[in-house]
Design an enzyme around this catalytic site. Sequence first.
Site, mmCIF file in Angstrom:
data_model
loop_
_atom_site.group_PDB
_atom_site.id
_atom_site.type_symbol
_atom_site.label_atom_id
_atom_site.label_comp_id
_atom_site.label_asym_id
_atom_site.label_seq_id
_atom_site.Cartn_x
_atom_site.Cartn_y
_atom_site.Cartn_z
ATOM 1 N N ARG A 92 57.244 10.692 -62.719
ATOM 2 C CA ARG A 92 56.486 9.463 -62.969
ATOM 3 C C ARG A 92 57.360 8.490 -63.765
ATOM 4 O O ARG A 92 57.882 8.850 -64.819
ATOM 5 C CB ARG A 92 55.201 9.780 -63.748
ATOM 6 C CG ARG A 92 54.429 8.547 -64.139
ATOM 7 C CD ARG A 92 53.078 8.861 -64.787
ATOM 8 N NE ARG A 92 52.477 7.633 -65.244
ATOM 9 C CZ ARG A 92 52.162 7.361 -66.511
ATOM 10 N NH1 ARG A 92 52.331 8.271 -67.454
ATOM 11 N NH2 ARG A 92 51.659 6.200 -66.844
ATOM 12 N N HIS A 150 53.585 -0.518 -67.456
ATOM 13 C CA HIS A 150 53.648 0.291 -68.678
ATOM 14 C C HIS A 150 54.122 -0.644 -69.792
ATOM 15 O O HIS A 150 55.150 -0.430 -70.429
ATOM 16 C CB HIS A 150 54.567 1.494 -68.476
ATOM 17 C CG HIS A 150 54.311 2.634 -69.425
ATOM 18 N ND1 HIS A 150 54.073 3.924 -69.004
ATOM 19 C CD2 HIS A 150 54.262 2.687 -70.777
ATOM 20 C CE1 HIS A 150 53.892 4.719 -70.050
ATOM 21 N NE2 HIS A 150 54.010 3.991 -71.142
ATOM 22 N N GLU A 177 47.315 3.156 -69.741
ATOM 23 C CA GLU A 177 46.617 3.040 -71.025
ATOM 24 C C GLU A 177 46.230 1.614 -71.407
ATOM 25 O O GLU A 177 46.789 1.043 -72.360
ATOM 26 C CB GLU A 177 47.471 3.643 -72.144
ATOM 27 C CG GLU A 177 47.821 5.103 -71.936
ATOM 28 C CD GLU A 177 48.463 5.733 -73.177
ATOM 29 O OE1 GLU A 177 48.838 4.993 -74.103
ATOM 30 O OE2 GLU A 177 48.575 6.968 -73.216
ATOM 31 N N ASN A 183 45.889 10.459 -69.960
ATOM 32 C CA ASN A 183 46.892 10.833 -70.943
ATOM 33 C C ASN A 183 46.155 11.458 -72.110
ATOM 34 O O ASN A 183 45.295 10.806 -72.722
ATOM 35 C CB ASN A 183 47.678 9.612 -71.434
ATOM 36 C CG ASN A 183 48.584 9.035 -70.351
ATOM 37 O OD1 ASN A 183 48.704 9.610 -69.263
ATOM 38 N ND2 ASN A 183 49.206 7.914 -70.643
ATOM 39 N N TYR A 242 46.507 13.252 -75.790
ATOM 40 C CA TYR A 242 47.345 13.605 -76.940
ATOM 41 C C TYR A 242 46.540 14.279 -78.044
ATOM 42 O O TYR A 242 46.929 15.317 -78.535
ATOM 43 C CB TYR A 242 48.084 12.369 -77.470
ATOM 44 C CG TYR A 242 49.207 11.936 -76.551
ATOM 45 C CD1 TYR A 242 50.442 12.575 -76.589
ATOM 46 C CD2 TYR A 242 49.030 10.923 -75.614
ATOM 47 C CE1 TYR A 242 51.479 12.210 -75.733
ATOM 48 C CE2 TYR A 242 50.059 10.555 -74.751
ATOM 49 C CZ TYR A 242 51.286 11.204 -74.813
ATOM 50 O OH TYR A 242 52.303 10.849 -73.956
ATOM 51 N N GLU A 247 50.187 12.186 -68.802
ATOM 52 C CA GLU A 247 51.027 12.351 -69.993
ATOM 53 C C GLU A 247 50.378 13.361 -70.912
ATOM 54 O O GLU A 247 49.148 13.391 -71.064
ATOM 55 C CB GLU A 247 51.179 11.043 -70.801
ATOM 56 C CG GLU A 247 52.087 10.025 -70.180
ATOM 57 C CD GLU A 247 52.180 8.756 -71.019
ATOM 58 O OE1 GLU A 247 52.019 8.816 -72.271
ATOM 59 O OE2 GLU A 247 52.399 7.698 -70.416
HETATM 60 C C1 FCB Z 1 51.569 7.066 -74.862
HETATM 61 C C2 FCB Z 1 52.411 6.089 -74.080
HETATM 62 C C3 FCB Z 1 53.835 6.544 -73.878
HETATM 63 C C4 FCB Z 1 54.385 7.214 -75.121
HETATM 64 C C5 FCB Z 1 53.445 8.288 -75.603
HETATM 65 C C6 FCB Z 1 53.960 9.049 -76.802
HETATM 66 O O1 FCB Z 1 50.498 6.404 -75.449
HETATM 67 O O2 FCB Z 1 51.841 5.869 -72.813
HETATM 68 O O3 FCB Z 1 54.600 5.449 -73.479
HETATM 69 O O4 FCB Z 1 54.655 6.266 -76.077
HETATM 70 O O5 FCB Z 1 52.216 7.713 -75.924
#
Ligand code: FCB
Length: 455
Positions: free
Chosen positions: A85, A129, A174, A300, A302, A360
């Site tokens: 990607r 992006h 995002e 994504n 995290y 992600e």
């Molecule tokens: C996400 C972003 C990516 C990177 C990661 C750590 O929010 O999409 O570009 O910065 O965090």
Amino acid sequence: MSTKPMPSLARSDFPADFRWGCSTSSYQIEGAARLDGKGESIWDRFCATPGRIRDASHGDVACDHYHRWPEDLDLARALGVNAYRFSVAWPRVLPQGRGGVNERGLDFYERLVDGCLARGLEPWLTLYHWDLPQALQEQGGWLSRDTVDAFAEYTELVARRLGDRVKHWITHNEPWCSALMGHHDGVHAPGLKSLAAGLQACHHILLSHGRALPVLRSHVKDARAGITLSLHPIRAASDSDADQAAVRRHDGSRNRWFLDPLHGRGYPADTWALYGAHAPRMHDGDLAEIARPCDFLGINYYFPEVVADATGANPIGTRVVEPEGVERTAFGWQVDPQGMVELLQRVQRDYAPAEVYLTENGSTYEDELLPDGRIEDLQRRSYLARHLAAARDARAQGVPLRGYFAWSLLDNFEWAEGYTRRFGLVHVDYATQQRRIKASGRWYSDFLHGRGDAA
Ligand code: FCB
């Protein structure tokens, strides 16, 4: 150092057609910021503004991927992924945002896509992006409806050129970050600080997603198109009724504000009411455009967010709190693989997308380059393995998860944090541009190649 045991896990726990990938983005790795006709982006401008980037750095060179892409794709192949990607830098192909096409910019992405295909890597292309052409910013950027049309034109240009070879398209990465962090929090480009601006930018970004979909479908045979959202499970700081109610409000701003309109429900009424005069201006038909069907939803993941009631402090009336005693990355982000399972289940229960991809997921730690050149990033390895186990668990519970993309292939320019945060499976020595696969990358490769018990 994490002492969590590595989960037992094998690639064969996943179906044969599962997409295994890694993600990157243009501004974070390409460099060549002023080369071969590329125009200025809002991130070029933002980085040039004193005080914006933690280490006063910029993406002028970054990982020099613009020149080193063959080596980088070789590394992706060595990891054993079957999908890659990346994003296209809009100002590299349309330096002024609209009009004059920069053929040399398109040629670069053509080489990159051909390089992916030659290595058995399925290209997954993200159109946006975050690196908007500065020329468009000067005409209002995402606050202007004209940028929605400009995005559709840009989409058509890239689709016409690459659509014979690229079948997987992500319109936006995002929108929360590009809209709210860029226009409300002021910590990302273009650095504005207005809630109304953030929500207006968000509306135009979502609208541009919807407008791009038919463009992709008419120029890309067998296109698979979607959008990537940053989503979070939201938890209450306490059992109090006030904190429990805060969860619902926070979820409205963080998750439902994006998921609801994309799934045909319009903006959530409760959140709209809380935003009051800050809510975006819309035209008739906008919501129908935003709700055009996608082939997949990119997520994504995290970290979860823990919130407390803060009625009156801001329109949503919540405050993010940082609980004690939880595992965290060097960024301070909570490590919570189970949160990923919960999030995926919740999205499935409430929205039922046909296909979901984790586009992600990754972590930053203080990597140490040992004298012999190794990077034994055991925490990142553990993070990766535990999140893959969570992906397997989510599938077992019926989530139509079809792929996982690790963030990131390479250490890179981490936005406002500059080069102080490393997320790569591959280490980059920025002084020499030497790449070294970290222990986490070796583990991913062992796992993907079915070598021994990668766990
Ligand atoms: C996400 C972003 C990516 C990177 C990661 C750590 O929010 O999409 O570009 O910065 O965090």
